[in-house]
Design an enzyme around this catalytic site. Structure first.
Site, PDB file in Angstrom:
ATOM      1  N   LYS A 204      20.375  50.269  42.695  1.00  0.00           N
ATOM      2  CA  LYS A 204      20.875  51.339  41.818  1.00  0.00           C
ATOM      3  C   LYS A 204      19.804  51.887  40.886  1.00  0.00           C
ATOM      4  O   LYS A 204      18.770  51.264  40.650  1.00  0.00           O
ATOM      5  CB  LYS A 204      22.100  50.855  41.029  1.00  0.00           C
ATOM      6  CG  LYS A 204      23.363  50.850  41.901  1.00  0.00           C
ATOM      7  CD  LYS A 204      24.603  50.498  41.130  1.00  0.00           C
ATOM      8  CE  LYS A 204      25.812  50.496  42.083  1.00  0.00           C
ATOM      9  NZ  LYS A 204      27.019  50.010  41.397  1.00  0.00           N
ATOM     10  N   ARG A 238      27.559  42.312  45.001  1.00  0.00           N
ATOM     11  CA  ARG A 238      27.653  43.347  46.049  1.00  0.00           C
ATOM     12  C   ARG A 238      26.247  43.862  46.317  1.00  0.00           C
ATOM     13  O   ARG A 238      25.655  44.504  45.456  1.00  0.00           O
ATOM     14  CB  ARG A 238      28.577  44.473  45.558  1.00  0.00           C
ATOM     15  CG  ARG A 238      28.757  45.605  46.551  1.00  0.00           C
ATOM     16  CD  ARG A 238      29.670  46.686  45.984  1.00  0.00           C
ATOM     17  NE  ARG A 238      29.858  47.793  46.917  1.00  0.00           N
ATOM     18  CZ  ARG A 238      29.010  48.817  47.030  1.00  0.00           C
ATOM     19  NH1 ARG A 238      27.947  48.894  46.263  1.00  0.00           N
ATOM     20  NH2 ARG A 238      29.239  49.772  47.914  1.00  0.00           N
TER      21      ARG A 238
HETATM   22  C1  8Y4 Z   1      21.303  53.191  45.760  1.00  0.00           C
HETATM   23  C2  8Y4 Z   1      22.212  52.476  46.471  1.00  0.00           C
HETATM   24  C3  8Y4 Z   1      21.719  53.895  44.648  1.00  0.00           C
HETATM   25  C4  8Y4 Z   1      23.526  52.451  46.096  1.00  0.00           C
HETATM   26  C5  8Y4 Z   1      23.062  53.902  44.289  1.00  0.00           C
HETATM   27  C6  8Y4 Z   1      23.956  53.187  45.000  1.00  0.00           C
HETATM   28  C7  8Y4 Z   1      30.033  49.502  43.313  1.00  0.00           C
HETATM   29  C8  8Y4 Z   1      31.101  49.570  44.208  1.00  0.00           C
HETATM   30  C9  8Y4 Z   1      29.687  51.143  44.660  1.00  0.00           C
HETATM   31  C10 8Y4 Z   1      30.037  48.507  42.297  1.00  0.00           C
HETATM   32  C11 8Y4 Z   1      32.155  47.785  43.212  1.00  0.00           C
HETATM   33  C12 8Y4 Z   1      26.288  52.446  44.975  1.00  0.00           C
HETATM   34  C13 8Y4 Z   1      31.752  51.029  46.121  1.00  0.00           C
HETATM   35  C14 8Y4 Z   1      27.581  52.949  44.456  1.00  0.00           C
HETATM   36  N1  8Y4 Z   1      29.141  50.489  43.626  1.00  0.00           N
HETATM   37  N2  8Y4 Z   1      32.162  48.729  44.157  1.00  0.00           N
HETATM   38  N3  8Y4 Z   1      30.881  50.602  45.044  1.00  0.00           N
HETATM   39  N4  8Y4 Z   1      31.130  47.673  42.294  1.00  0.00           N
HETATM   40  N5  8Y4 Z   1      33.173  46.923  43.120  1.00  0.00           N
HETATM   41  N6  8Y4 Z   1      25.278  53.245  44.629  1.00  0.00           N
HETATM   42  O1  8Y4 Z   1      29.138  48.377  41.458  1.00  0.00           O
HETATM   43  O2  8Y4 Z   1      26.202  51.455  45.634  1.00  0.00           O
HETATM   44  S1  8Y4 Z   1      29.005  52.537  45.456  1.00  0.00           S
END
Ligand code: 8Y4
Length: 259
Positions: A204, A238
């Site tokens: 992130k 996660r």
């Molecule tokens: C790079 C990779 C930059 C991924 C941003 C991202 C969470 C989640 C997501 C979380 C729970 C993401 C579905 C966002 N984040 N579910 N989901 N907790 N429970 N962004 O933090 O991965 S999606």
């Protein structure tokens, strides 16, 4: 918890069966690397992502849930806020509803109750499209804790046993870098709510911003945060990089179980 990418266009590159097999192989590799949950999502929650109809979301997710349930020994988490997707994927073998909107969408809470599945409630304000427009808090830790507490009460009142609830601060959801870092530092405050915590920081932007690194160079930053989250008592991580994170988890577990 390994994050399973489902390619947005299920008809690109050789059609939907090839797509399903690719997803299944990715899930299989994560299970071999030590994942005990696989998070499957068909609607992008990235800022600015296009909205997806509930039919389209179900068409993306259902074949993957069905295939993983048939082929692998792992708990399937479904990243969804959509009642029809909650109901149908539960029937196909899902084991956890992971809803970034904490079951606030019309009909979602009733659907989750009907499945009798465990749920992960995550803090977010607004919608992915507008959540990063200058988020402000007086005290981010207290405000996230009271949001989660209220959602937990609503779920229990609707008939979800409290033992089936997992909580998540929602890193990157309606939070700037300072908010994310404070929340991370004081994560233990959320333990007062009495439920297991799930933490999602893999790749992130909070890592990107601190280290000034693009998304493909955030692994070491993510592993540092994984270790800190575990030491602060987080129960589910996660992540994209399962093998690397499992080394971190096993090493901490070895130290924590020493005499
Ligand atoms: C790079 C990779 C930059 C991924 C941003 C991202 C969470 C989640 C997501 C979380 C729970 C993401 C579905 C966002 N984040 N579910 N989901 N907790 N429970 N962004 O933090 O991965 S999606």
């Amino acid at each position: 918890m390994g994050i399973l990418n489902i390619t947005p266009d299920s008809f690109s590159d050789g059609g939907r069966f090839a797509q399903r097999d690719l997803a299944l192989r990715h899930a299989e590799a994560m299970v071999a690397a030590g994942a005990t949950l696989i998070d499957v999502g068909g609607e992008s929650t990235r800022p600015g992502a296009r909205a997806v109809s509930s039919t389209e979301e179900l068409e993306r997710v259902a074949p993957i849930v069905e295939a993983i349930s048939r082929e692998l020994d792992v708990v399937i988490s479904v990243d969804t806020s959509t009642p029809a997707v909650i109901l149908e994927t539960a029937r196909l073998g899902a084991g956890l509803i992971n809803d970034v909107r904490s079951l606030r969408r019309e009909g979602a809470l009733q659907a989750a109750v009907a499945t009798r599945l465990p749920v992960c409630l995550m803090h977010m304000r607004g919608e992915p499209t507008d959540m990063q427009d200058d988020p402000r808090y007086d005290d981010v830790v207290t405000e996230v804790a009271s949001f989660l507490s209220e959602r937990m009460d609503a779920c229990v009142a609707a008939g979800i046993p409290v033992e089936k609830i997992v909580l998540d601060p929602g890193f990157g959801f309606a939070k700037n870098l300072d908010h994310n870092l404070s929340l991370f530092k004081h994560m233990e405050a959320l333990h007062a709510l009495g439920r297991p915590l799930l933490v999602g920081v893999s790749r992130k932007s909070m890592i990107g911003k601190v280290l000034n690194k693009p998304v493909d160079q955030r692994l070491y930053g993510a592993l540092a945060l994984a270790a800190m989250a575990m030491v602060q008592g987080a129960k589910i991580l996660r992540v994209h990089d399962v093998a690397e994170t499992v080394d971190v988890v096993r090493m901490i577990a070895a130290v924590e179980s020493a005499k």
